[in-house]
Write a protein that holds these residues in place. Structure first.
Motif, PDB file in Angstrom:
ATOM      1  N   TYR A  93       0.092  -1.576   0.083  1.00 30.78           N
ATOM      2  CA  TYR A  93       0.019   0.483  -0.414  1.00 30.78           C
ATOM      3  C   TYR A  93       0.802   0.877   0.157  1.00 30.78           C
ATOM      4  O   TYR A  93       1.143   2.279   0.404  1.00 30.78           O
ATOM      5  CB  TYR A  93      -1.256   0.077   1.242  1.00 30.78           C
ATOM      6  N   PRO A  94       1.617   1.189  -0.733  1.00 21.76           N
ATOM      7  CA  PRO A  94       2.148   3.101  -1.719  1.00 21.76           C
ATOM      8  C   PRO A  94       1.699   4.406  -0.816  1.00 21.76           C
ATOM      9  O   PRO A  94       0.789   5.150  -1.107  1.00 21.76           O
ATOM     10  CB  PRO A  94       2.684   3.086  -2.529  1.00 21.76           C
ATOM     11  N   VAL A  95       2.206   5.230   0.008  1.00 19.37           N
ATOM     12  CA  VAL A  95       1.922   6.201   0.668  1.00 19.37           C
ATOM     13  C   VAL A  95       3.056   6.891   1.264  1.00 19.37           C
ATOM     14  O   VAL A  95       4.496   6.118   1.160  1.00 19.37           O
ATOM     15  CB  VAL A  95       1.762   5.946   2.064  1.00 19.37           C
ATOM     16  N   VAL A 110      -0.214  10.740   6.872  1.00 20.02           N
ATOM     17  CA  VAL A 110      -0.244   9.640   5.241  1.00 20.02           C
ATOM     18  C   VAL A 110      -0.437   9.946   4.651  1.00 20.02           C
ATOM     19  O   VAL A 110      -2.368  10.021   5.177  1.00 20.02           O
ATOM     20  CB  VAL A 110      -0.328   8.604   5.972  1.00 20.02           C
ATOM     21  N   LEU A 111      -0.334  10.027   3.636  1.00 17.34           N
ATOM     22  CA  LEU A 111      -1.066  10.202   1.934  1.00 17.34           C
ATOM     23  C   LEU A 111      -1.031   9.232   1.326  1.00 17.34           C
ATOM     24  O   LEU A 111       0.592   8.185   0.740  1.00 17.34           O
ATOM     25  CB  LEU A 111      -0.484  11.758   1.512  1.00 17.34           C
ATOM     26  N   PRO A 112      -2.026   9.388   0.480  1.00 16.04           N
ATOM     27  CA  PRO A 112      -1.489   7.861  -0.421  1.00 16.04           C
ATOM     28  C   PRO A 112      -0.694   8.362  -1.458  1.00 16.04           C
ATOM     29  O   PRO A 112      -0.535   9.473  -1.942  1.00 16.04           O
ATOM     30  CB  PRO A 112      -2.615   8.001  -1.226  1.00 16.04           C
ATOM     31  N   ALA A 113       0.283   7.598  -2.333  1.00 14.13           N
ATOM     32  CA  ALA A 113       1.515   7.920  -3.453  1.00 14.13           C
ATOM     33  C   ALA A 113       0.162   7.887  -4.673  1.00 14.13           C
ATOM     34  O   ALA A 113       1.116   9.207  -5.737  1.00 14.13           O
ATOM     35  CB  ALA A 113       1.960   6.878  -3.517  1.00 14.13           C
ATOM     36  N   GLN A 114      -0.979   7.878  -4.857  1.00 14.33           N
ATOM     37  CA  GLN A 114      -1.451   8.610  -6.612  1.00 14.33           C
ATOM     38  C   GLN A 114      -1.946   8.846  -6.106  1.00 14.33           C
ATOM     39  O   GLN A 114      -2.926   9.627  -7.031  1.00 14.33           O
ATOM     40  CB  GLN A 114      -2.351   6.724  -6.830  1.00 14.33           C
TER      41      GLN A 114
END
Length: 359
Positions: A93-95, A110-114
């Motif tokens: 789960y990339p962040v 924490v933010l989503p990489a996408q």
């Protein structure tokens, strides 16, 4: 879903297993069930991955220091455990993560990489980590925040709230309220969600109770997982440890025994909001999650019943064969199911974007 129904099934299995193992079982006049020995299989409703992981989880848990150990020893143990989990999560789960101080409280954003999705551009989730109000800051919060931020494409702020033994109730509630008030400067209440696991689930309920008493608008929705609005008690407080190879405890782990609540009246509704129907009727939509091998299952199920009686939109999910904080390990199918359940709940209940004004 009633706790008595769930636990009667577990107790029936327990009695049957006892009969196979020893041929001896008994019930005292007060309803106490006794058994000389017992053998309880890990039943087939859980995933193959969970069945394979269960013995490894128990072996790792057996290495944990007792609650009576020096606090730094426990914090090192759980930080090592959670740091490993967080590293595994970031591969799935990339962040991106940045540390901030919000209203005087340390926090990881924490933010989503996408990228945050358009529907969530004004929404935010506050995570309150677990750890018996003793440990879990930092890595423990990331374990609970990473998959939700990534799958939900939403900003998650996980708080390093004050814990025991250095601090006592209501220090953590004060920290949550301070951060929440700060977020209200830039967000509508309905755009904010709060969730936590174990101690964090308990703290989520305590924080909302504090908002209500302080006449602060409640958030759009909350989640209380593997810990909720009443102390850890009921059938699962005894059967859960047995099902996890720990034997039946002489006394369950009650909130009053935790250092954070030292000297506090544990029946204070600000500690156990479930004891106050007047408070509960003001609660926002609430998601409750637990597993059949969680010692807190009865507490969570009973909290759901109390919320329903108060007219609150409350949603309960119970995973077969799952233990306390089972979704802290990301490889299990049940963990992914829990993540998606959490994401979907907040998507449904947080306020949608307002139409932007045009000149």
């Amino acid at each position: 879903m009633k706790s008595r129904t769930l636990m009667s099934i577990l107790l029936a299995c327990l009695c049957a297993a006892t009969a196979r193992a020893s041929g001896q079982a008994g019930v005292k006049p007060d309803g106490t069930v006794t058994a000389a020995s017992v053998a309880i299989p890990y039943l087939q409703f859980a995933s193959p991955q969970a069945r394979a992981f269960f013995p490894k989880m128990l072996a790792a848990g057996a290495q944990a220091p007792p609650l009576s150990a020096p606090i730094e020893q426990s914090r090192r143990f759980y930080d090592h455990l959670n740091s490993d989990r967080a590293a595994r999560m970031r591969k799935l789960y990339p962040v991106t993560v940045r540390h901030e101080t919000i209203a005087g409280v340390g926090a990881d954003v924490v933010l989503p990489a996408q990228g945050v999705s358009p529907v969530n551009r004004h929404r935010v989730l506050i995570n309150l980590h677990g750890g018996a109000f003793l440990w879990g800051a930092g890595s423990g919060g990331l374990v609970e925040a990473i998959p939700i931020a990534s799958l939900g494409r939403i900003e998650v702020i996980t708080l390093d709230y004050r814990q025991g033994p250095e601090h006592t109730f209501p220090a953590a509630s004060e920290d949550v309220e301070a951060v929440y008030r700060k977020l209200l400067e830039s967000h509508r209440p309905g755009e904010i969600g709060i969730y936590g696991c174990s101690a964090g689930g308990i703290l989520a309920g305590e924080a909302v109770a504090r908002f209500i008493v302080d006449e602060v608008p409640v958030p759009g929705a909350i989640g209380t997982f593997c810990g909720s609005l009443v102390t850890i008690a009921g059938d699962s407080a005894y059967v859960g440890p047995l099902l996890n190879g720990q034997g039946v405890p002489d006394e369950p782990l009650d909130l009053a025994t935790l250092p954070y609540f030292h000297g506090i009246d544990a029946r204070d509704p600000m500690v156990q909001p479930g004891l106050s129907p007047a408070l509960l009727k003001h609660f926002p939509p609430t998601l409750l999650i637990t597993g059949t091998r969680d010692m807190a299952m009865s507490s969570v199920v009973h909290s759901h019943a109390l919320l329903a009686q108060a007219g609150v939109d409350a949603e309960l999910h119970v995973w077969e064969g799952m233990w306390h904080s089972f979704f802290s390990d990301p490889e299990l199918p049940e963990s992914e199911q829990a993540y998606r359940t959490i994401v979907a709940f907040f998507e449904r209940h947080l306020a949608p974007p307002q139409e932007e004004a045009h000149p």
